[in-house]
Design a protein around this motif. Structure first.
Motif, mmCIF file in Angstrom:
data_model
loop_
_atom_site.group_PDB
_atom_site.id
_atom_site.type_symbol
_atom_site.label_atom_id
_atom_site.label_comp_id
_atom_site.label_asym_id
_atom_site.label_seq_id
_atom_site.Cartn_x
_atom_site.Cartn_y
_atom_site.Cartn_z
ATOM 1 N N ALA A 24 0.854 -1.180 0.000
ATOM 2 C CA ALA A 24 0.000 0.000 0.000
ATOM 3 C C ALA A 24 0.892 1.233 0.000
ATOM 4 O O ALA A 24 1.592 1.488 0.960
ATOM 5 C CB ALA A 24 -0.894 0.004 1.229
ATOM 6 N N ALA A 25 0.878 1.967 -1.100
ATOM 7 C CA ALA A 25 1.647 3.198 -1.156
ATOM 8 C C ALA A 25 1.094 4.148 -0.108
ATOM 9 O O ALA A 25 -0.100 4.178 0.142
ATOM 10 C CB ALA A 25 1.527 3.808 -2.538
ATOM 11 N N MET A 26 1.987 4.870 0.556
ATOM 12 C CA MET A 26 1.510 5.872 1.495
ATOM 13 C C MET A 26 2.206 7.191 1.257
ATOM 14 O O MET A 26 3.347 7.243 0.814
ATOM 15 C CB MET A 26 1.666 5.418 2.945
ATOM 16 C CG MET A 26 3.074 5.068 3.376
ATOM 17 S SD MET A 26 3.195 4.955 5.178
ATOM 18 C CE MET A 26 2.221 3.527 5.521
ATOM 19 N N GLY A 27 1.490 8.252 1.506
ATOM 20 C CA GLY A 27 2.058 9.578 1.319
ATOM 21 C C GLY A 27 1.350 10.564 2.223
ATOM 22 O O GLY A 27 0.368 10.218 2.882
ATOM 23 N N ALA A 28 1.866 11.780 2.263
ATOM 24 C CA ALA A 28 1.255 12.796 3.108
ATOM 25 C C ALA A 28 1.671 14.181 2.623
ATOM 26 O O ALA A 28 2.739 14.348 2.040
ATOM 27 C CB ALA A 28 1.680 12.616 4.566
ATOM 28 N N THR A 29 0.807 15.137 2.884
ATOM 29 C CA THR A 29 1.178 16.537 2.693
ATOM 30 C C THR A 29 1.726 17.044 4.027
ATOM 31 O O THR A 29 1.589 16.364 5.048
ATOM 32 C CB THR A 29 -0.046 17.403 2.358
ATOM 33 O OG1 THR A 29 -0.845 17.523 3.542
ATOM 34 C CG2 THR A 29 -0.870 16.777 1.237
ATOM 35 N N ILE A 30 2.309 18.229 4.008
ATOM 36 C CA ILE A 30 2.686 18.838 5.292
ATOM 37 C C ILE A 30 2.718 20.358 5.160
ATOM 38 O O ILE A 30 3.072 20.884 4.104
ATOM 39 C CB ILE A 30 4.057 18.306 5.794
ATOM 40 C CG1 ILE A 30 4.312 18.756 7.240
ATOM 41 C CG2 ILE A 30 5.207 18.795 4.910
ATOM 42 C CD1 ILE A 30 4.563 17.646 8.184
ATOM 43 N N VAL A 31 2.285 21.026 6.229
ATOM 44 C CA VAL A 31 2.493 22.470 6.350
ATOM 45 C C VAL A 31 2.993 22.710 7.763
ATOM 46 O O VAL A 31 2.393 22.223 8.725
ATOM 47 C CB VAL A 31 1.206 23.298 6.144
ATOM 48 C CG1 VAL A 31 1.520 24.789 6.205
ATOM 49 C CG2 VAL A 31 0.532 22.970 4.831
ATOM 50 N N VAL A 32 4.110 23.410 7.881
ATOM 51 C CA VAL A 32 4.659 23.734 9.197
ATOM 52 C C VAL A 32 4.820 25.246 9.298
ATOM 53 O O VAL A 32 5.395 25.868 8.406
ATOM 54 C CB VAL A 32 6.057 23.100 9.405
ATOM 55 C CG1 VAL A 32 6.469 23.211 10.863
ATOM 56 C CG2 VAL A 32 6.085 21.661 8.944
ATOM 57 N N ARG A 62 8.996 37.231 12.668
ATOM 58 C CA ARG A 62 8.462 36.623 11.442
ATOM 59 C C ARG A 62 7.837 35.253 11.670
ATOM 60 O O ARG A 62 7.957 34.655 12.727
ATOM 61 C CB ARG A 62 9.593 36.486 10.419
ATOM 62 C CG ARG A 62 10.693 35.519 10.843
ATOM 63 C CD ARG A 62 11.907 35.653 9.948
ATOM 64 N NE ARG A 62 12.553 36.947 10.089
ATOM 65 C CZ ARG A 62 13.454 37.446 9.241
ATOM 66 N NH1 ARG A 62 13.804 36.762 8.186
ATOM 67 N NH2 ARG A 62 13.982 38.626 9.451
ATOM 68 N N VAL A 63 7.161 34.784 10.619
ATOM 69 C CA VAL A 63 6.694 33.400 10.607
ATOM 70 C C VAL A 63 7.404 32.702 9.451
ATOM 71 O O VAL A 63 7.516 33.239 8.353
ATOM 72 C CB VAL A 63 5.159 33.306 10.476
ATOM 73 C CG1 VAL A 63 4.631 34.043 9.249
ATOM 74 C CG2 VAL A 63 4.709 31.847 10.434
ATOM 75 N N CYS A 64 7.942 31.515 9.757
ATOM 76 C CA CYS A 64 8.613 30.699 8.742
ATOM 77 C C CYS A 64 7.658 29.567 8.366
ATOM 78 O O CYS A 64 7.061 28.950 9.247
ATOM 79 C CB CYS A 64 9.905 30.115 9.301
ATOM 80 S SG CYS A 64 11.032 31.382 9.908
ATOM 81 N N ILE A 65 7.527 29.327 7.076
ATOM 82 C CA ILE A 65 6.571 28.328 6.602
ATOM 83 C C ILE A 65 7.276 27.342 5.686
ATOM 84 O O ILE A 65 7.955 27.742 4.746
ATOM 85 C CB ILE A 65 5.416 29.003 5.821
ATOM 86 C CG1 ILE A 65 4.737 30.069 6.678
ATOM 87 C CG2 ILE A 65 4.397 27.951 5.350
ATOM 88 C CD1 ILE A 65 3.771 30.947 5.914
ATOM 89 N N ALA A 66 7.118 26.043 5.973
ATOM 90 C CA ALA A 66 7.639 25.009 5.082
ATOM 91 C C ALA A 66 6.462 24.147 4.664
ATOM 92 O O ALA A 66 5.579 23.869 5.481
ATOM 93 C CB ALA A 66 8.686 24.155 5.803
#
Lengths: 276, 244
Positions: A104-112, A119-123
């Motif tokens: 079963a392939a697995m994957g995910a998105t991410i926002v940090v 400031r705000v740092c976003i990845a």
């Protein structure tokens, strides 16, 4: 900083493949939307948020902790640390999927998001988003890594055509798919009154940006705003899992979490202009 | 062996071998060539072989299929023919050589979405697809290595240095620990102004705790900087300089 967050499976799916983690003491907020059959999506998104949180905590305790992957020029060390954490999460999910035999392939998105000093740092990787509401203007801060968004950027589809596309669910970048992943990082100056929204696609598939910003403008309390957004997305169909974090930067706050605000003021406690 | 080459303007998006297998064209993900555009019908047309001849058939699509500029219902294709569907072009080529990375089974979305599940473009096809699609709009983006880095030159006021290369996505002018242009003095704000570098390597100055002026005019919204602009904020004067 005041914050609220909620996650909901929606009205169609039986399970919730979204995950989020809040670490306000570090100004760190993480959201991930998993994909894959059986329980793979839930596992992938949990691995994503926990790996990022662990790596950031370790780096906080030991700033000399190795940075995973190539240094990105033009952004702060904090942003580079976030990119490092996201690359590590990619490697974790990738090797986990391999160990399961790749069935079963697995994957995910991410926002940090990490709030530090001024400031705000976003990845981010994938199609989960961060938005900013400032002075009545609501802007998307992240670029979706999706087939449709790619076509819009290249002028092959207009925004309007894209909104009717059937390819919305096709991603061009996600965690856990390849041994390496390219992480997008960006930084924004933090201003008083800023409201950040971090969400999975279950929110913006159901609600327009003006509906989302409308809720933020009429509700002062971030937790109530997050709950209201989820209720509205469910009323609109709730076709997918929905996760929302609402983060409000206010130095005038009298709420219990206002002490966190002091953290954002950082080393400026002696500054005669600091208004904490 | 013939090939169908899907193009958008000058960029090649997909190459599909045709002959033994017929190739369907349309907006629906099940097609061999998927054109994700509202001007294209779900099942728009097909290319197939009949008695050794390559044929194109339009399925009665709303906006039509054009071969070399002529609307076509059923027509024989030959190498060099150009099929236009919406804004996309499909060129027929006669190629003996089938390249290793040619997308034989010809679907940029091999995992046909079921139940609206989020899917990834499959690794092999994704690479080929992304390489090909990368050609579109590439000329608009400057090569990263050749980007010119402008400089902020301090003309007046107390700062920690006399000039600052603007390499960062976010440059802050203020007293903040993370400020690039560090202001000195008691009543200076933490962040007086910000300069943002956009993806196309343009620079915009925006307000923060103070409203900066550019060439004597207070700004009302983020303002694009050009070489020679004079910025005044929080008691300092900075010139934005792009050197050759």
């Amino acid at each position: 900083m005041e914050y609220g967050a909620r996650s909901d499976p929606g009205r169609v799916r039986g399970n919730n493949e979204d995950n989020f983690r809040l670490a306000p003491e570090m100004g760190l907020f993480i959201l991930s939307d998993g994909m894959g059959g059986l329980e793979a999506g839930e596992v992938a998104s949990r691995l994503a948020v926990e790996t990022v949180l662990d790596h950031c905590r370790q780096a906080e305790a030991d700033p000399t902790l190795a940075v995973f992957g190539k240094h990105i020029d033009g952004v702060s060390e904090t942003s580079n640390r976030l990119a490092s954490a996201v690359r590590l999460a990619n490697a974790e999910i990738y090797s986990h999927a391999k160990n399961r035999g790749g069935k079963a392939a697995m994957g995910a998105t991410i926002v940090v998001l990490r709030f530090v000093e001024d400031r705000v740092c976003i990845a981010h990787v994938g199609d989960s988003r961060a938005y900013l509401l400032r002075d009545g203007q609501f802007d998307q801060l992240t670029e979706d890594h999706s087939f449709v968004a790619d076509q819009v950027r290249r002028g092959m589809l207009t925004e309007e055509e894209a909104s009717r596309s059937k390819m919305h669910n096709v991603l061009t970048r996600a965690l856990g798919i390849d041994p390496q992943v390219e992480v997008d990082v960006t930084e924004e100056l933090l201003r008083d009154g800023d409201i950040y929204v971090v969400c999975s696609d279950g929110l913006f598939r159901e609600l327009s940006t003006s509906q989302i910003s409308g809720v933020l403008q009429e509700t002062d309390d971030p937790q109530r705003a997050a709950s209201r957004l989820i209720d509205l997305a469910n009323q609109a169909g709730g076709g997918d899992n929905i996760t929302v974090m609402v983060l409000r930067n206010s130095s005038k706050s009298t709420r219990p979490f206002s002490k966190i605000g002091r953290w954002f003021k950082g080393s400026d406690e002696n500054d005669p202009e600091a208004q904490s | 062996m013939s090939k169908l080459v899907l193009k958008f303007e000058s960029a090649v998006l997909q190459e599909v071998a045709v002959g033994q297998k017929e190739v369907s064209i349309g907006r629906s993900p099940e097609n061999g060539i998927v054109i994700d555009n509202p001007a294209v019908s779900n099942y728009h047309a097909r290319v197939f072989t009949e008695e050794g001849r390559l044929m194109l058939q339009d399925f009665g699509s709303l906006n039509g299929t054009f071969v070399n500029g002529q609307r076509a219902k059923m027509i024989m294709l030959k190498p060099g023919d150009s099929i236009t569907i919406g804004k996309h072009t499909i060129v027929v080529t006669d190629s003996v050589e089938v390249r290793a990375r040619s997308l034989d089974h010809a679907d940029p979305k091999p995992a046909v979405p079921k139940m609206n599940e989020t899917v990834m473009l499959d690794t092999k096809d994704r690479r080929a697809f992304l390489e090909q699609i990368a050609a579109v709009g590439e000329s608009a983006q400057p090569a990263p290595g050749r980007r010119k880095i402008p400089t902020l030159v301090v003309r007046n006021g107390n700062t920690d240095r006399s000039e600052y290369p603007l390499n960062d996505k976010l440059t802050v002018v203020g007293k903040s620990a993370m400020a690039t242009v560090k202001l000195q003095g008691w009543f200076k704000p933490k962040a007086a102004a910000q300069i943002n570098r956009k993806e196309d390597n343009t620079y915009y100055i925006g307000a923060a705790d103070k409203t900066p002026s550019v060439n004597g005019e207070p700004i009302t919204h983020p303002t694009k900087l050009t070489s020679g602009d004079l910025i005044e904020v929080a008691g300092v004067e900075l010139e934005f300089v792009v050197r050759d």
